[in-house]
Scaffold this active site. Sequence first.
Site, PDB file in Angstrom:
ATOM      1  N   GLU B  60     -15.026  23.054 -53.946  1.00 33.07           N
ATOM      2  CA  GLU B  60     -14.699  24.468 -54.148  1.00 33.07           C
ATOM      3  C   GLU B  60     -13.849  24.709 -55.385  1.00 33.07           C
ATOM      4  OE1 GLU B  60     -14.515  22.893 -51.251  1.00 33.07           O
ATOM      5  OE2 GLU B  60     -16.057  23.909 -50.067  1.00 33.07           O
ATOM      6  N   HIS B 129     -12.918  29.397 -39.890  1.00 31.47           N
ATOM      7  CA  HIS B 129     -14.222  29.886 -40.361  1.00 31.47           C
ATOM      8  C   HIS B 129     -14.407  31.370 -40.068  1.00 31.47           C
ATOM      9  CE1 HIS B 129     -14.976  25.566 -40.333  1.00 31.47           C
ATOM     10  NE2 HIS B 129     -16.064  25.760 -41.053  1.00 31.47           N
TER      11      HIS B 129
END
Lengths: 323, 324
Positions: B60, B129
Amino acid sequence: MTAANSSSPLDLLRTMTLIREAELRLAQLFADGEVPGFIHLSVGQEGVAAGVCAALSSTDTLASNHRGHGHALAKGLDLERFFLEIMGKAEGMCQGRGGSMHVADAAVGMLGANGIVGAGLPIAVGSALAHQVRKSGAIATVFFGDGALAEGVMHESFNLASIWRLPVLFVCENNGWSEFSPTSKQLAADPCALALSHRIAARSVDGNDVLAVHEMALVLVDEIREGGGPRFLECRTTRVRGHFEGDPQKYREAADAARSEDDPIGRLERRLTADGVPAPDIEAATREAKRRVDAAVRRARSGTAPAFDAALRDVYAPSEAAP
Amino acid sequence: MSEVRFGQAINRALADAMAADENIVIFGEDVAAPGGPFGVTRGLLDRFGAERVRDTPISEAAIVGAAVGAAMSGLKPIVEIMFMDFVTLSMDALVNQAAKARFMFGGQYALPMVVRLPHGGGINAGPQHSQCLEAWLTHVPGLKVACPATVSDAYALTRAAIADPDPVILVENKSLYAVKGALPEPLPSVAIGTADIARPGRDATIVTYGAMRGMALAAADMLAKDGVETEVIDLRSLQPWDESAVLASLARTHRLVIAHEAVEAFGVGAEIAARMADVGFDELDGPIVRVGAPFMPVPFAKELEARYRPDAARIVEGVRRTLA
Ligand SMILES: Cc1ncc(C[n+]2csc(CCOP(=O)(O)OP(=O)(O)O)c2C)c(N)n1
Ligand SMILES: [Mg+2]
């Protein structure tokens, strides 16, 4: 390509002396209160910037780090606007908003010095992606210190560059120190081994030998341009001064830094003398650098203070540029 | 006019933009061959090729960092971070690099890049999440943040984000991807920074965005049964946000509720409330009420998450409180 691109030893000397004189002047200006903030000098490391950048063309892009004056000047950044910026003037290349740690020049592909250790690596990877997708023939280069090898993004950047065979040259300036701590206490791995483990061909050179740096950079840049994917170059060098100007350096012996026989400028000068280059030609490099720096500082002192409103307007693109 | 899913509208916007500009590239985790974790980038690899549509390793920091370098070097990258929760790992590239490049380099560089961030809960995905972290990004000068709620806006805001010369974060609520709606012809366009009056009303204003638009409209239906006419303003864009549209609505209704799925404390709603308490002070006939998630991580179990997420009933409660 290699021969056509290679710079003469005298050119390399001129670049190194320009960096040296510019930085010594910055040190003075800083001590006198004419440069605000804090600055990191690359005195003793000029051979790396000069040797590598001389192997690049102006369309190649370059990301740098907090110790980036030399990289910027070697890439061809305008000297006056360099001083104007670091002295915080509106006419500086970043209009006085960046300063020493953010010198950048889009005109010569200089993507910016960077205040965040390791941040230049993925930026160079992305720039290399642009060169690859656009088939521009250019390559990206990034300078970073040994300290940046401890950042996680180093691994991500090496891995991505390798998987995509991106045209990027990773240049690690290993000066043995990250701030106030020796590399031996910071890094478990050998720098080249880190690159090799990502299947990136890696070389290590004496970074204080500008001719060796330049020769190796030419080879690696050629390999990259031919589609060979990323390359890694470790340049072993010496941080002569403190981490930043004003660093009392209680953590090391002065002698550790200032071994004059290692100085890349002195070494090249001795080499040129031995090769029969006339002394006036050699001395002219420093003299000319001083003259240019004098002129640039004079100009920078007459620069104006940046306007706050102009800065405030430049956080986003002007709205007429939006759809 | 066609009926498509929210995710398909984004897909269409990506494809239309890529067809029009070969400098647009897309990369992220599983966005190419697999078509994206939520199917949003499906078919783009086949249509535009492996040079422009790429799967990345799980990196990321490098994904967004590379987007910065690519944007500085002539591309218009669109990157996806699989779940907004993972943007924690990209924050240097977003906050210290992308957001500041134009300013810090004196306007020499534009950064036309888009970062797509699926956010939100409702799928029992648990604490790591499900988060709505958009307030972090709206707080950073140099970033723009948009959050579509309808199929039409999903298309229009995606196109606007791609066309924008600054870095734009597209926040996409995961629970909306499968929702069907109308995609008008000719295709819609929306300027970043403009709100939408989702429902007009005269008694109170609900300001919201993203998936909470649906909840706010449901709340307005419930209130209408009691004769309370609520105006629902869908911000669509959080940075910049349409202050004048909110103020104009407040001037009509004199009551303000702000509803979002994100944690209430220090959220987007706090900024809107603070501004309206200032520039809208004379219009207010009741307290400004915020409806958001409680100050706790998003819980996993069905019963826990259902209670955690703000819903229409809680928005109704909020409206009643400011009307009281
Ligand atoms: C992410 C980050 N962490 C810490 C710092 C503070 N810092 C600035 S320079 C530096 C040392 C860097 O060492 P190295 O990369 O070897 O470069 P050198 O200073 O030796 O040229 C540190 C820790 C920073 N600027 N950014
Ligand atoms: Mg170091």
